[in-house]
Write an enzyme that holds these catalytic residues in place. Sequence first.
Site, PDB file in Angstrom:
ATOM      1  N   ARG A 109     -10.387 -22.118 -62.365  1.00 38.26           N
ATOM      2  CA  ARG A 109     -10.369 -22.578 -60.968  1.00 38.26           C
ATOM      3  C   ARG A 109     -11.478 -23.608 -60.746  1.00 38.26           C
ATOM      4  O   ARG A 109     -11.274 -24.639 -60.105  1.00 38.26           O
ATOM      5  CB  ARG A 109     -10.529 -21.386 -60.003  1.00 38.26           C
ATOM      6  CG  ARG A 109      -9.348 -20.426 -60.016  1.00 38.26           C
ATOM      7  CD  ARG A 109      -9.425 -19.419 -58.871  1.00 38.26           C
ATOM      8  NE  ARG A 109     -10.562 -18.493 -58.967  1.00 38.26           N
ATOM      9  CZ  ARG A 109     -10.551 -17.332 -59.597  1.00 38.26           C
ATOM     10  NH1 ARG A 109      -9.455 -16.931 -60.227  1.00 38.26           N
ATOM     11  NH2 ARG A 109     -11.624 -16.555 -59.608  1.00 38.26           N
ATOM     12  N   LYS A 140     -11.653 -24.162 -41.437  1.00 39.16           N
ATOM     13  CA  LYS A 140     -10.220 -24.025 -41.144  1.00 39.16           C
ATOM     14  C   LYS A 140      -9.790 -22.568 -40.980  1.00 39.16           C
ATOM     15  O   LYS A 140     -10.279 -21.691 -41.685  1.00 39.16           O
ATOM     16  CB  LYS A 140      -9.431 -24.640 -42.310  1.00 39.16           C
ATOM     17  CG  LYS A 140      -7.931 -24.586 -42.114  1.00 39.16           C
ATOM     18  CD  LYS A 140      -7.186 -24.894 -43.393  1.00 39.16           C
ATOM     19  CE  LYS A 140      -6.651 -23.615 -44.031  1.00 39.16           C
ATOM     20  NZ  LYS A 140      -5.744 -23.884 -45.170  1.00 39.16           N
ATOM     21  N   GLU A 167      -5.279 -24.451 -37.292  1.00 43.10           N
ATOM     22  CA  GLU A 167      -3.991 -24.600 -37.991  1.00 43.10           C
ATOM     23  C   GLU A 167      -2.958 -23.564 -37.544  1.00 43.10           C
ATOM     24  O   GLU A 167      -2.891 -22.463 -38.093  1.00 43.10           O
ATOM     25  CB  GLU A 167      -4.205 -24.489 -39.513  1.00 43.10           C
ATOM     26  CG  GLU A 167      -2.902 -24.652 -40.278  1.00 43.10           C
ATOM     27  CD  GLU A 167      -3.063 -24.591 -41.798  1.00 43.10           C
ATOM     28  OE1 GLU A 167      -4.187 -24.454 -42.289  1.00 43.10           O
ATOM     29  OE2 GLU A 167      -2.034 -24.666 -42.485  1.00 43.10           O
ATOM     30  N   LYS A 196      -4.310 -28.938 -36.909  1.00 38.85           N
ATOM     31  CA  LYS A 196      -3.614 -29.077 -38.192  1.00 38.85           C
ATOM     32  C   LYS A 196      -2.231 -28.433 -38.103  1.00 38.85           C
ATOM     33  O   LYS A 196      -2.052 -27.280 -38.486  1.00 38.85           O
ATOM     34  CB  LYS A 196      -4.462 -28.437 -39.300  1.00 38.85           C
ATOM     35  CG  LYS A 196      -3.782 -28.429 -40.656  1.00 38.85           C
ATOM     36  CD  LYS A 196      -4.739 -28.092 -41.774  1.00 38.85           C
ATOM     37  CE  LYS A 196      -3.964 -27.931 -43.065  1.00 38.85           C
ATOM     38  NZ  LYS A 196      -4.790 -27.979 -44.257  1.00 38.85           N
TER      39      LYS A 196
HETATM   40  P1  13P Z   1      -0.163 -27.661 -47.782  1.00 36.18           P
HETATM   41  O1  13P Z   1      -0.372 -29.116 -47.482  1.00 36.18           O
HETATM   42  O2  13P Z   1       0.108 -27.366 -49.220  1.00 36.18           O
HETATM   43  O3  13P Z   1       0.800 -27.020 -46.835  1.00 36.18           O
HETATM   44  O4  13P Z   1      -1.552 -26.952 -47.531  1.00 36.18           O
HETATM   45  C1  13P Z   1      -2.242 -27.229 -46.404  1.00 36.18           C
HETATM   46  C2  13P Z   1      -3.014 -26.053 -46.018  1.00 36.18           C
HETATM   47  O5  13P Z   1      -4.205 -26.064 -46.013  1.00 36.18           O
HETATM   48  C3  13P Z   1      -2.285 -24.851 -45.604  1.00 36.18           C
HETATM   49  O6  13P Z   1      -3.154 -23.912 -45.098  1.00 36.18           O
END
Ligand code: 13P
Length: 384
Positions: free
Chosen positions: A50, A143, A186, A228
């Site tokens: 990772r 986030k 998000e 987001k």
């Molecule tokens: P994706 O663009 O792969 O959807 O990932 C964005 C993300 O941070 C989802 O939590």
Amino acid sequence: MPIPADDASLAEVAAALAAPGKGLLASDESVGTIGKRLEKAGLVNDEETRRAYRELFYTAPIGKAGISGAIMFKETLQQAAADGTSFVDCLTRQGVMPGIKVDEGLLPFEGHDLATGETSTRGLDTLAAAAAGYRQGGARFAKWRAALRVDASRGFPSERAVELNAQQLAQYAAVCQAAGLVPIVEPEVLIDGTHSAAEFGAASERVIGATVAQLWRQGVALEGCLLKPQMVIKGADAAGGRAAPEEVAAATLTVMRRVVPAAIPGIMFLSGGQSEEEATLNLNAINVMAQQQGKAPWSLSFSYGRALQASVLKIWSADSSRAAEAKQMAVALAAANAAAVRGAYDAAGKHPSVTSDSSLREAFRGWHGPTASAPAAAAAAVAQ
Ligand code: 13P
């Protein structure tokens, strides 16, 4: 009302993250989620793999290519490049702000029929202490992901799911701002399902509208946060195939104009199962249309995970000695999307990606249980 002094720096950070032609690298997959992607590519999911994988991105010149911030998982925030330079320093030195995922994954509603697949998000209990630690560790933004499932025949997302997730998102945002972190809010409306673009749009409007209302009610400084969302697209299994970029752009702009206040500096779309090329083309079309119509008060940008990473992983997993080529791919994908933020991506040209169109689809990423053989308790902990 002028924003308080402390919030001024939050507003500056949010504005810098959403600066013209800039976007975010979402490299914050949990150990479980990145593990699935590494294993699918034939790699082991251990800490060193990772770390080495993240190093490809953070030591490539992604800042120059248009990345303003990189979201990390808590493990990654502590890690360093092979030469000992911390990842936080690798990013900061090239003008990329470090960010952190602060939610602890999804959880089915307590006492709810698990089979509905509706979820809330874990992590509020410990957030205040964790956020202070992340800020000290060098993170500037944070986030939190909620996942909302669409199924019009069952009334999903339910009012309960919409309201509970909106409240959690606003609570997290308020706690993060108090700790000096810009929230990247998000509320992901999931692509999984057969929903039409109209159903997706209606769900997005409810979900984002409720989230913004809660942000406002809970005293979150809108100038110091970013949104987001998913673009307004069709469900992955909807009839008639994918919508054209111009249709996605029109539907997305309609919804965003209805519910996102101009005070929020940036709408940083996730890629959410779109292919790498589709994510770039759709973002470009959104910006071209916004420029033509002249009615977009926010930056319309990206915070992509899979759409900035899939081809990098494909190259590196085939042969780890191809690290230089993998890094070039990281830069090329960032640059293509930065061009799309300016509405200047060459839609007729060749996209840099090398993955197939459907490979980024991960069935029900927001919800992985339960199955007949999996006990509900084990299924309850859902990775992101
Ligand atoms: P994706 O663009 O792969 O959807 O990932 C964005 C993300 O941070 C989802 O939590």
